[in-house]
Motif scaffolding. Structure first.
Motif, PDB file in Angstrom:
ATOM      1  N   PHE A   5     -45.208 -13.299  43.555  1.00 26.12           N
ATOM      2  CA  PHE A   5     -45.678 -12.410  42.497  1.00 26.12           C
ATOM      3  C   PHE A   5     -45.555 -10.976  43.001  1.00 26.12           C
ATOM      4  CE2 PHE A   5     -47.907 -16.413  41.924  1.00 26.12           C
ATOM      5  CZ  PHE A   5     -47.594 -16.693  40.602  1.00 26.12           C
ATOM      6  N   GLY A   6     -45.084 -10.102  42.156  1.00 27.70           N
ATOM      7  CA  GLY A   6     -44.912  -8.720  42.567  1.00 27.70           C
ATOM      8  C   GLY A   6     -43.476  -8.428  42.943  1.00 27.70           C
ATOM      9  N   SER A   7     -43.269  -7.273  43.526  1.00 24.24           N
ATOM     10  CA  SER A   7     -41.900  -6.852  43.843  1.00 24.24           C
ATOM     11  C   SER A   7     -41.754  -6.441  45.302  1.00 24.24           C
ATOM     12  CB  SER A   7     -41.491  -5.705  42.921  1.00 24.24           C
ATOM     13  OG  SER A   7     -42.379  -4.622  43.107  1.00 24.24           O
ATOM     14  N   SER A   8     -42.447  -7.119  46.196  1.00 22.65           N
ATOM     15  CA  SER A   8     -42.383  -6.728  47.609  1.00 22.65           C
ATOM     16  C   SER A   8     -41.105  -7.192  48.301  1.00 22.65           C
ATOM     17  CB  SER A   8     -43.598  -7.260  48.365  1.00 22.65           C
ATOM     18  OG  SER A   8     -43.594  -8.677  48.340  1.00 22.65           O
ATOM     19  N   ILE A   9     -40.353  -8.107  47.690  1.00 17.60           N
ATOM     20  CA  ILE A   9     -39.108  -8.575  48.285  1.00 17.60           C
ATOM     21  C   ILE A   9     -37.955  -7.841  47.629  1.00 17.60           C
ATOM     22  CG2 ILE A   9     -37.569 -10.539  48.645  1.00 17.60           C
ATOM     23  CD1 ILE A   9     -40.069 -12.305  48.655  1.00 17.60           C
ATOM     24  N   ASN A  10     -37.224  -7.070  48.434  1.00 19.05           N
ATOM     25  CA  ASN A  10     -36.094  -6.305  47.935  1.00 19.05           C
ATOM     26  C   ASN A  10     -34.822  -6.995  48.410  1.00 19.05           C
ATOM     27  OD1 ASN A  10     -34.089  -4.500  47.303  1.00 19.05           O
ATOM     28  ND2 ASN A  10     -35.085  -2.741  48.234  1.00 19.05           N
ATOM     29  N   GLU A  11     -34.020  -7.491  47.478  1.00 16.58           N
ATOM     30  CA  GLU A  11     -32.807  -8.212  47.842  1.00 16.58           C
ATOM     31  C   GLU A  11     -31.579  -7.311  47.964  1.00 16.58           C
ATOM     32  OE1 GLU A  11     -32.258 -11.631  45.358  1.00 16.58           O
ATOM     33  OE2 GLU A  11     -34.326 -12.259  45.622  1.00 16.58           O
ATOM     34  N   SER A  12     -31.750  -6.008  47.849  1.00 22.15           N
ATOM     35  CA  SER A  12     -30.627  -5.085  47.917  1.00 22.15           C
ATOM     36  C   SER A  12     -30.017  -5.084  49.317  1.00 22.15           C
ATOM     37  CB  SER A  12     -31.073  -3.672  47.575  1.00 22.15           C
ATOM     38  OG  SER A  12     -30.002  -2.767  47.780  1.00 22.15           O
ATOM     39  N   PRO A  13     -28.677  -5.086  49.395  1.00 20.78           N
ATOM     40  CA  PRO A  13     -28.031  -4.991  50.707  1.00 20.78           C
ATOM     41  C   PRO A  13     -27.964  -3.559  51.235  1.00 20.78           C
ATOM     42  CG  PRO A  13     -26.370  -5.185  49.018  1.00 20.78           C
ATOM     43  CD  PRO A  13     -27.719  -5.307  48.328  1.00 20.78           C
ATOM     44  N   VAL A  14     -28.499  -2.591  50.479  1.00 28.80           N
ATOM     45  CA  VAL A  14     -28.375  -1.171  50.834  1.00 28.80           C
ATOM     46  C   VAL A  14     -29.763  -0.545  50.989  1.00 28.80           C
ATOM     47  CG1 VAL A  14     -27.489   1.075  50.071  1.00 28.80           C
ATOM     48  CG2 VAL A  14     -26.187  -1.003  49.600  1.00 28.80           C
ATOM     49  N   ALA A  15     -29.889   0.312  51.990  1.00 29.90           N
ATOM     50  CA  ALA A  15     -31.102   1.107  52.198  1.00 29.90           C
ATOM     51  C   ALA A  15     -30.676   2.564  52.337  1.00 29.90           C
ATOM     52  CB  ALA A  15     -31.832   0.649  53.453  1.00 29.90           C
ATOM     53  N   VAL A  16     -31.613   3.468  52.096  1.00 28.94           N
ATOM     54  CA  VAL A  16     -31.325   4.905  52.163  1.00 28.94           C
ATOM     55  C   VAL A  16     -32.288   5.560  53.146  1.00 28.94           C
ATOM     56  CG1 VAL A  16     -31.172   7.063  50.864  1.00 28.94           C
ATOM     57  CG2 VAL A  16     -30.553   4.889  49.758  1.00 28.94           C
ATOM     58  N   PHE A  17     -31.713   6.331  54.080  1.00 32.27           N
ATOM     59  CA  PHE A  17     -32.497   7.080  55.055  1.00 32.27           C
ATOM     60  C   PHE A  17     -31.859   8.450  55.237  1.00 32.27           C
ATOM     61  CE2 PHE A  17     -33.101   2.641  56.270  1.00 32.27           C
ATOM     62  CZ  PHE A  17     -34.486   2.566  56.375  1.00 32.27           C
ATOM     63  N   PRO A  18     -32.638   9.456  55.671  1.00 39.74           N
ATOM     64  CA  PRO A  18     -32.047  10.766  55.925  1.00 39.74           C
ATOM     65  C   PRO A  18     -31.299  10.796  57.260  1.00 39.74           C
ATOM     66  CG  PRO A  18     -34.406  10.835  56.359  1.00 39.74           C
ATOM     67  CD  PRO A  18     -34.102   9.463  55.807  1.00 39.74           C
ATOM     68  N   ALA A  19     -30.288  11.643  57.323  1.00 40.26           N
ATOM     69  CA  ALA A  19     -29.561  11.865  58.569  1.00 40.26           C
ATOM     70  C   ALA A  19     -30.437  12.683  59.509  1.00 40.26           C
ATOM     71  CB  ALA A  19     -28.250  12.592  58.301  1.00 40.26           C
ATOM     72  N   GLY A  20     -30.563  12.231  60.733  1.00 41.54           N
ATOM     73  CA  GLY A  20     -31.367  12.939  61.729  1.00 41.54           C
ATOM     74  C   GLY A  20     -30.590  14.012  62.464  1.00 41.54           C
ATOM     75  N   GLU A  21     -29.293  14.081  62.179  1.00 37.38           N
ATOM     76  CA  GLU A  21     -28.398  15.056  62.796  1.00 37.38           C
ATOM     77  C   GLU A  21     -27.211  15.223  61.862  1.00 37.38           C
ATOM     78  OE1 GLU A  21     -27.532  12.920  66.390  1.00 37.38           O
ATOM     79  OE2 GLU A  21     -26.043  11.653  65.437  1.00 37.38           O
ATOM     80  N   LYS A  22     -26.422  16.261  62.079  1.00 37.91           N
ATOM     81  CA  LYS A  22     -25.182  16.400  61.314  1.00 37.91           C
ATOM     82  C   LYS A  22     -24.255  15.266  61.744  1.00 37.91           C
ATOM     83  CE  LYS A  22     -21.503  19.635  60.159  1.00 37.91           C
ATOM     84  NZ  LYS A  22     -21.012  21.019  60.318  1.00 37.91           N
ATOM     85  N   LEU A  23     -23.772  14.490  60.780  1.00 39.23           N
ATOM     86  CA  LEU A  23     -22.903  13.350  61.073  1.00 39.23           C
ATOM     87  C   LEU A  23     -21.474  13.683  60.669  1.00 39.23           C
ATOM     88  CD1 LEU A  23     -25.191  10.518  59.646  1.00 39.23           C
ATOM     89  CD2 LEU A  23     -24.879  11.121  62.051  1.00 39.23           C
ATOM     90  N   GLU A  24     -20.592  13.776  61.653  1.00 38.09           N
ATOM     91  CA  GLU A  24     -19.162  13.990  61.414  1.00 38.09           C
ATOM     92  C   GLU A  24     -18.487  12.627  61.404  1.00 38.09           C
ATOM     93  OE1 GLU A  24     -17.691  16.887  60.907  1.00 38.09           O
ATOM     94  OE2 GLU A  24     -19.184  18.331  61.576  1.00 38.09           O
ATOM     95  N   GLY A  25     -17.484  12.445  60.566  1.00 36.67           N
ATOM     96  CA  GLY A  25     -16.801  11.160  60.485  1.00 36.67           C
ATOM     97  C   GLY A  25     -17.758  10.071  60.034  1.00 36.67           C
ATOM     98  N   ALA A  26     -18.576  10.380  59.025  1.00 35.18           N
ATOM     99  CA  ALA A  26     -19.705   9.527  58.630  1.00 35.18           C
ATOM    100  C   ALA A  26     -19.351   8.359  57.727  1.00 35.18           C
ATOM    101  CB  ALA A  26     -20.766  10.394  57.944  1.00 35.18           C
ATOM    102  N   ARG A  27     -18.132   8.268  57.279  1.00 36.69           N
ATOM    103  CA  ARG A  27     -17.737   7.232  56.323  1.00 36.69           C
ATOM    104  C   ARG A  27     -17.467   5.900  57.027  1.00 36.69           C
ATOM    105  NH1 ARG A  27     -13.487   9.852  53.430  1.00 36.69           N
ATOM    106  NH2 ARG A  27     -15.166  10.700  52.183  1.00 36.69           N
ATOM    107  N   GLY A  28     -18.230   4.844  56.635  1.00 32.01           N
ATOM    108  CA  GLY A  28     -17.976   3.503  57.160  1.00 32.01           C
ATOM    109  C   GLY A  28     -18.270   3.325  58.632  1.00 32.01           C
ATOM    110  N   ILE A  29     -19.355   3.945  59.130  1.00 35.93           N
ATOM    111  CA  ILE A  29     -19.711   3.809  60.547  1.00 35.93           C
ATOM    112  C   ILE A  29     -21.093   3.176  60.689  1.00 35.93           C
ATOM    113  CG2 ILE A  29     -18.284   5.741  61.321  1.00 35.93           C
ATOM    114  CD1 ILE A  29     -20.931   7.400  61.517  1.00 35.93           C
ATOM    115  N   ALA A  30     -21.318   2.540  61.819  1.00 36.55           N
ATOM    116  CA  ALA A  30     -22.626   1.978  62.128  1.00 36.55           C
ATOM    117  C   ALA A  30     -23.566   3.105  62.538  1.00 36.55           C
ATOM    118  CB  ALA A  30     -22.509   0.955  63.252  1.00 36.55           C
ATOM    119  N   LEU A  31     -24.824   2.979  62.121  1.00 33.77           N
ATOM    120  CA  LEU A  31     -25.817   4.001  62.445  1.00 33.77           C
ATOM    121  C   LEU A  31     -27.086   3.362  62.987  1.00 33.77           C
ATOM    122  CD1 LEU A  31     -25.260   6.210  59.290  1.00 33.77           C
ATOM    123  CD2 LEU A  31     -24.719   6.841  61.652  1.00 33.77           C
TER     124      LEU A  31
END
Length: 135
Positions: A5-31
């Motif tokens: 009951f409720g919505s505590s389980i999120n099945e999305s494969p994506v999460a959003v977080f802020p960059a802690g530094e300037k990220l160069e070459g940021a496309r398709g990389i592990a973080l």
């Protein structure tokens, strides 16, 4: 079977977080995720996921980054990748073959002939690769 009951389980494969530094070459990389922000990992270290290939090539510190944290996706290769290879991140967040002591972030589902090309991967976050047993 359980009922939730409720919505505590999120099945999305994506999460959003802020960059802690300037990220160069940021496309398709592990973080890596540290103190609530994303950074490029140390080679072979634990990673939280892979930035989407739609990510801007440069992400300024503090801007949000969408990262894929599970399932299958594409990862920028750091060298030649072959299907079935266990993968870890290099210091630029690119996919390389996992060696003893590296955090296995995924398994290659396709080939990449050279660095900078895409490899289709299953994100597994399988833990650290053990040293080979001596027979």
């Amino acid at each position: 079977m359980s009922t939730y009951f409720g919505s505590s389980i999120n099945e999305s494969p994506v999460a959003v977080f802020p960059a802690g530094e300037k990220l160069e070459g940021a496309r398709g990389i592990a973080l890596a995720l540290k103190d609530g922000v994303l950074t490029k990992p140390e080679a072979g270290a634990h990673v939280i996921g892979i930035s989407l290939i739609e990510t801007d090539e440069t992400v300024e510190k503090g801007n949000d980054v969408d990262i894929q944290i599970k399932d299958t996706g594409k990862w920028t290769a750091g060298g030649k990748i072959t299907a079935g290879m266990e993968l870890a991140a290099d210091a630029d967040g690119r996919a390389v073959e996992a060696k003893a002591g590296d955090f296995i972030a995924g398994v290659a589902l396709g080939n990449a002939e050279k660095a900078g090309t895409w490899a289709r991967v299953q994100i597994t976050k399988s833990g650290y690769k053990p040293a080979a047993a001596n027979s």
